[in-house]
Write a protein that holds these residues in place. Structure first.
Motif, PDB file in Angstrom:
ATOM      1  N   ARG A  12       0.943  -1.056  -0.032  1.00 37.39           N
ATOM      2  CA  ARG A  12      -0.032  -0.113   0.158  1.00 37.39           C
ATOM      3  C   ARG A  12       1.065   1.343   0.013  1.00 37.39           C
ATOM      4  O   ARG A  12       0.748   2.130  -0.765  1.00 37.39           O
ATOM      5  CB  ARG A  12      -0.927  -0.050   1.098  1.00 37.39           C
ATOM      6  CG  ARG A  12      -1.721   1.343   1.359  1.00 37.39           C
ATOM      7  CD  ARG A  12      -2.543   1.135   2.535  1.00 37.39           C
ATOM      8  NE  ARG A  12      -3.886   2.154   2.601  1.00 37.39           N
ATOM      9  CZ  ARG A  12      -4.844   2.300   3.720  1.00 37.39           C
ATOM     10  NH1 ARG A  12      -4.761   1.439   4.445  1.00 37.39           N
ATOM     11  NH2 ARG A  12      -5.359   3.379   3.434  1.00 37.39           N
ATOM     12  N   PHE A  13       2.129   1.226   0.844  1.00 40.89           N
ATOM     13  CA  PHE A  13       2.367   2.435   0.677  1.00 40.89           C
ATOM     14  C   PHE A  13       4.224   2.347  -0.010  1.00 40.89           C
ATOM     15  O   PHE A  13       4.952   3.022   0.136  1.00 40.89           O
ATOM     16  CB  PHE A  13       3.161   2.692   2.199  1.00 40.89           C
ATOM     17  CG  PHE A  13       2.040   2.987   3.237  1.00 40.89           C
ATOM     18  CD1 PHE A  13       1.736   4.651   3.119  1.00 40.89           C
ATOM     19  CD2 PHE A  13       1.135   2.171   3.934  1.00 40.89           C
ATOM     20  CE1 PHE A  13       0.499   4.606   4.255  1.00 40.89           C
ATOM     21  CE2 PHE A  13       0.212   2.564   4.606  1.00 40.89           C
ATOM     22  CZ  PHE A  13      -0.319   3.897   4.592  1.00 40.89           C
ATOM     23  N   ARG A  54       1.675   7.651   8.764  1.00 43.26           N
ATOM     24  CA  ARG A  54       0.628   7.211   7.832  1.00 43.26           C
ATOM     25  C   ARG A  54       0.295   5.850   7.943  1.00 43.26           C
ATOM     26  O   ARG A  54      -1.301   5.561   7.907  1.00 43.26           O
ATOM     27  CB  ARG A  54       1.342   7.476   6.187  1.00 43.26           C
ATOM     28  CG  ARG A  54       1.389   8.947   5.742  1.00 43.26           C
ATOM     29  CD  ARG A  54       1.519   9.213   4.445  1.00 43.26           C
ATOM     30  NE  ARG A  54       1.790  10.749   4.261  1.00 43.26           N
ATOM     31  CZ  ARG A  54       0.416  11.347   3.990  1.00 43.26           C
ATOM     32  NH1 ARG A  54      -0.739  10.935   4.139  1.00 43.26           N
ATOM     33  NH2 ARG A  54       0.490  12.755   3.641  1.00 43.26           N
ATOM     34  N   HIS A  57      -1.867   6.077  11.055  1.00 42.74           N
ATOM     35  CA  HIS A  57      -2.972   6.759  10.886  1.00 42.74           C
ATOM     36  C   HIS A  57      -4.031   6.229  10.116  1.00 42.74           C
ATOM     37  O   HIS A  57      -5.347   5.665  10.284  1.00 42.74           O
ATOM     38  CB  HIS A  57      -2.824   8.110  10.311  1.00 42.74           C
ATOM     39  CG  HIS A  57      -3.926   8.915   9.845  1.00 42.74           C
ATOM     40  ND1 HIS A  57      -4.971   9.565  10.853  1.00 42.74           N
ATOM     41  CD2 HIS A  57      -4.681   9.260   8.450  1.00 42.74           C
ATOM     42  CE1 HIS A  57      -5.873  10.124  10.122  1.00 42.74           C
ATOM     43  NE2 HIS A  57      -5.765   9.875   8.762  1.00 42.74           N
ATOM     44  N   ASN A  58      -3.498   5.428   8.902  1.00 42.59           N
ATOM     45  CA  ASN A  58      -4.454   4.713   8.040  1.00 42.59           C
ATOM     46  C   ASN A  58      -4.818   3.291   8.321  1.00 42.59           C
ATOM     47  O   ASN A  58      -5.861   2.793   7.843  1.00 42.59           O
ATOM     48  CB  ASN A  58      -3.916   4.698   6.577  1.00 42.59           C
ATOM     49  CG  ASN A  58      -3.827   5.989   6.141  1.00 42.59           C
ATOM     50  OD1 ASN A  58      -4.840   6.297   5.435  1.00 42.59           O
ATOM     51  ND2 ASN A  58      -2.572   6.593   5.824  1.00 42.59           N
ATOM     52  N   SER A  59      -4.128   2.821   9.511  1.00 44.47           N
ATOM     53  CA  SER A  59      -4.374   1.534  10.014  1.00 44.47           C
ATOM     54  C   SER A  59      -5.436   1.438  11.146  1.00 44.47           C
ATOM     55  O   SER A  59      -5.818   0.394  11.862  1.00 44.47           O
ATOM     56  CB  SER A  59      -3.250   0.698  10.396  1.00 44.47           C
ATOM     57  OG  SER A  59      -2.380   0.603   8.924  1.00 44.47           O
ATOM     58  N   ARG A  62      -8.867   6.315  13.137  1.00 43.36           N
ATOM     59  CA  ARG A  62      -8.759   7.614  12.673  1.00 43.36           C
ATOM     60  C   ARG A  62      -8.743   7.916  11.211  1.00 43.36           C
ATOM     61  O   ARG A  62      -8.665   9.054  10.795  1.00 43.36           O
ATOM     62  CB  ARG A  62      -8.028   8.581  13.632  1.00 43.36           C
ATOM     63  CG  ARG A  62      -8.168   8.654  14.964  1.00 43.36           C
ATOM     64  CD  ARG A  62      -7.102   9.447  15.808  1.00 43.36           C
ATOM     65  NE  ARG A  62      -7.322   9.288  17.295  1.00 43.36           N
ATOM     66  CZ  ARG A  62      -7.723  10.510  17.892  1.00 43.36           C
ATOM     67  NH1 ARG A  62      -8.087  11.466  17.277  1.00 43.36           N
ATOM     68  NH2 ARG A  62      -7.802  10.273  19.137  1.00 43.36           N
ATOM     69  N   LYS A  63      -8.680   6.847  10.556  1.00 38.70           N
ATOM     70  CA  LYS A  63      -8.316   6.941   9.448  1.00 38.70           C
ATOM     71  C   LYS A  63      -9.084   7.773   8.430  1.00 38.70           C
ATOM     72  O   LYS A  63      -8.720   8.288   7.377  1.00 38.70           O
ATOM     73  CB  LYS A  63      -8.032   5.603   8.569  1.00 38.70           C
ATOM     74  CG  LYS A  63      -9.302   4.752   8.502  1.00 38.70           C
ATOM     75  CD  LYS A  63      -8.999   3.430   8.084  1.00 38.70           C
ATOM     76  CE  LYS A  63     -10.450   2.464   8.104  1.00 38.70           C
ATOM     77  NZ  LYS A  63     -10.172   1.057   7.795  1.00 38.70           N
ATOM     78  N   HIS A  64     -10.495   7.815   8.825  1.00 35.66           N
ATOM     79  CA  HIS A  64     -11.315   8.853   7.944  1.00 35.66           C
ATOM     80  C   HIS A  64     -11.448  10.307   8.416  1.00 35.66           C
ATOM     81  O   HIS A  64     -12.021  11.149   7.941  1.00 35.66           O
ATOM     82  CB  HIS A  64     -12.779   8.297   7.966  1.00 35.66           C
ATOM     83  CG  HIS A  64     -13.027   6.922   7.409  1.00 35.66           C
ATOM     84  ND1 HIS A  64     -12.565   6.508   6.204  1.00 35.66           N
ATOM     85  CD2 HIS A  64     -13.300   5.885   8.284  1.00 35.66           C
ATOM     86  CE1 HIS A  64     -12.795   5.265   6.035  1.00 35.66           C
ATOM     87  NE2 HIS A  64     -13.291   4.711   7.248  1.00 35.66           N
ATOM     88  N   TYR A  67      -5.576  14.154   8.631  1.00 39.77           N
ATOM     89  CA  TYR A  67      -4.052  13.697   8.793  1.00 39.77           C
ATOM     90  C   TYR A  67      -3.356  15.223   8.574  1.00 39.77           C
ATOM     91  O   TYR A  67      -3.357  15.398   7.435  1.00 39.77           O
ATOM     92  CB  TYR A  67      -3.638  12.572   7.967  1.00 39.77           C
ATOM     93  CG  TYR A  67      -2.037  12.197   8.198  1.00 39.77           C
ATOM     94  CD1 TYR A  67      -1.407  11.824   9.302  1.00 39.77           C
ATOM     95  CD2 TYR A  67      -1.124  12.949   7.423  1.00 39.77           C
ATOM     96  CE1 TYR A  67      -0.052  11.474   9.574  1.00 39.77           C
ATOM     97  CE2 TYR A  67       0.217  12.675   7.449  1.00 39.77           C
ATOM     98  CZ  TYR A  67       0.935  11.751   8.512  1.00 39.77           C
ATOM     99  OH  TYR A  67       2.032  11.570   8.660  1.00 39.77           O
ATOM    100  N   THR A 110      -5.210  12.985  13.258  1.00 39.97           N
ATOM    101  CA  THR A 110      -3.573  12.600  13.569  1.00 39.97           C
ATOM    102  C   THR A 110      -2.909  13.753  13.137  1.00 39.97           C
ATOM    103  O   THR A 110      -2.984  14.440  12.113  1.00 39.97           O
ATOM    104  CB  THR A 110      -3.235  11.276  12.826  1.00 39.97           C
ATOM    105  OG1 THR A 110      -4.196  10.231  13.246  1.00 39.97           O
ATOM    106  CG2 THR A 110      -1.906  11.150  13.372  1.00 39.97           C
TER     107      THR A 110
END
Length: 401
Positions: A12-13, A54, A57-59, A62-64, A67, A110
């Motif tokens: 993903r990253f 990241r 945050h994305n896992s 609060r991912k929605h 950031y 975040t």
């Protein structure tokens, strides 16, 4: 075997690498992501610390939400409080209207505080209040506001040393470092260096519409034993340069070396010579050796200038003696025997003394650095390219108080 979740995060990253230290760092980020704790990312500059906030945050939950990444070292001290916490109209010259700060903007999300060690002490106090109570004050306001943010911080500074020196609040350090994720330097990632080099080479070939480059076996070996002080960022820059100016070629060891910082110049200036076997040995010890070798060369040159006699030995004995003395790879280890002459005769001039033990060499290097800097331990540590904590340990170990 790689964990499926870690593999998914890497894809993903676009994270390249399979070294255990890297996978451990990613695994810690994945595990802490669902738990709403503060996280401190540590590691040298250029290692890719910015990926981990990241991931967290994305896992997480609060991912929605928002950031926001803040480079604390890039904001002037006079405006950092306003940037982070906002200000009211008329709070200072130029404040023509009220402004929200990052902590208000990121409510529910975040905030990534990069280079957190660069925050002024007054701002550190404000940040501590946010961590403890979720409360803050805008600059020029007396109204307490609430925010709900997760803080992830990163630094390449040794924060315990900064705390001891009075540059960083101890209570803030413990609040930020609930969970610590250490990102490994590139020199500790083994064959990841080659994977990254191939990936960067392909990317730049596509970007510049040039023929792809490849690497000879000798060049690959050179990449593995070079210490890469600038880490992934430096490797990327070097590969970009090669992909642009050597398009379509097989990169030789000589071509690769020419694209790196000049080791002879760095040695003459008493700086780190970043060639080392990345599999073992402490970097600090290599720094001490390089400083000692530079000192010996300077002494030999001074003797020659004054017409003083100096012991002699054949040129060919120097590489062997270097190998005998130092457990780490020198600049010459990257070169073929017929290329050694490029560094000039002066490089071997300081290598004529009888072999001494490693402990004696370290003691001599530390004592000399302290003398040159009139006992200033901070300057001595910088000249030796070691941390102050390491220097204090060596001073105590060798009775140089």
């Amino acid at each position: 075997m790689e964990d499926k979740e870690i593999k998914s995060v890497k894809q993903r990253f676009s994270i390249i690498g399979n070294s255990p230290a890297l996978l451990n760092a990613i695994g810690r980020a994945v595990k802490v992501a669902p738990i709403d704790l503060s996280v401190l990312i540590t590691g040298e500059s250029g290692t890719g610390k910015e990926f981990f906030p990241r991931i967290i945050h994305n896992s997480g939950s609060r991912k929605h939400k928002k950031y926001i990444a803040v480079n604390c070292g890039a904001i002037p001290e006079g405006t950092i409080d306003s940037e982070l916490f906002g200000h009211e109209k008329g709070a200072f010259t130029g404040a023509v209207s009220s402004r929200k700060g990052y902590f208000e903007e990121a409510d529910g999300g975040t905030i990534f505080l990069d280079e957190v060690a660069e925050l002024p002490l007054t701002t550190q106090a404000r940040l501590l209040r946010v961590l403890e109570t979720g409360e803050f004050l805008k600059v020029g306001s007396s109204t307490v506001q609430k925010t709900d943010v997760r803080i992830v911080a990163a630094t390449n500074v040794n924060l315990p040393e900064a705390v001891a020196a009075g540059r960083f609040r101890e209570d803030l350090y413990y609040r930020l470092s609930t969970v610590i994720i250490d990102v490994p330097p590139l020199s500790d990632r083994g064959d990841d260096i080659l994977l990254l080099a191939r990936k960067f080479a392909a990317d730049f070939s596509e970007k510049y519409l040039t023929a792809p480059i490849s690497f000879s076996e000798e060049a690959r070996h050179a990449m593995l034993i070079y210490r890469w002080p600038g880490n992934v960022r430096q490797l990327k820059n070097v590969i970009e340069q090669l992909a642009l100016f050597n398009a379509g070629e097989e990169i030789s060891r000589r071509t690769l070396i020419d694209a790196l910082p000049a080791p002879a110049r760095d040695s003459a200036e008493g700086k780190n010579v970043p060639y080392a076997d990345h599999h073992s040995y402490q970097q600090e010890r290599d720094f001490l050796w390089q400083t000692l070798f530079a000192m010996r060369a300077e002494i030999a040159e001074l003797k020659a200038a004054l017409g003083m006699p100096s012991s002699s030995s054949s040129r060919h004995s120097s590489p062997a003696l270097l190998t005998k003395l130092s457990p780490r790879s020198s600049a010459k280890d990257l070169l073929a025997p017929d290329e050694i002459s490029d560094y000039g005769p002066e490089e071997s001039s300081g290598m004529n003394a009888d072999p001494i033990t490693l402990e004696e060499a370290e003691k001599e290097a530390v004592a000399s650095a302290l003398r040159r800097n009139n006992g200033d331990k901070k300057l001595a540590a910088e000249q030796l390219n070691i941390s102050q904590r390491t220097l204090y340990r060596k001073i105590k170990e060798y009775g140089l108080d």
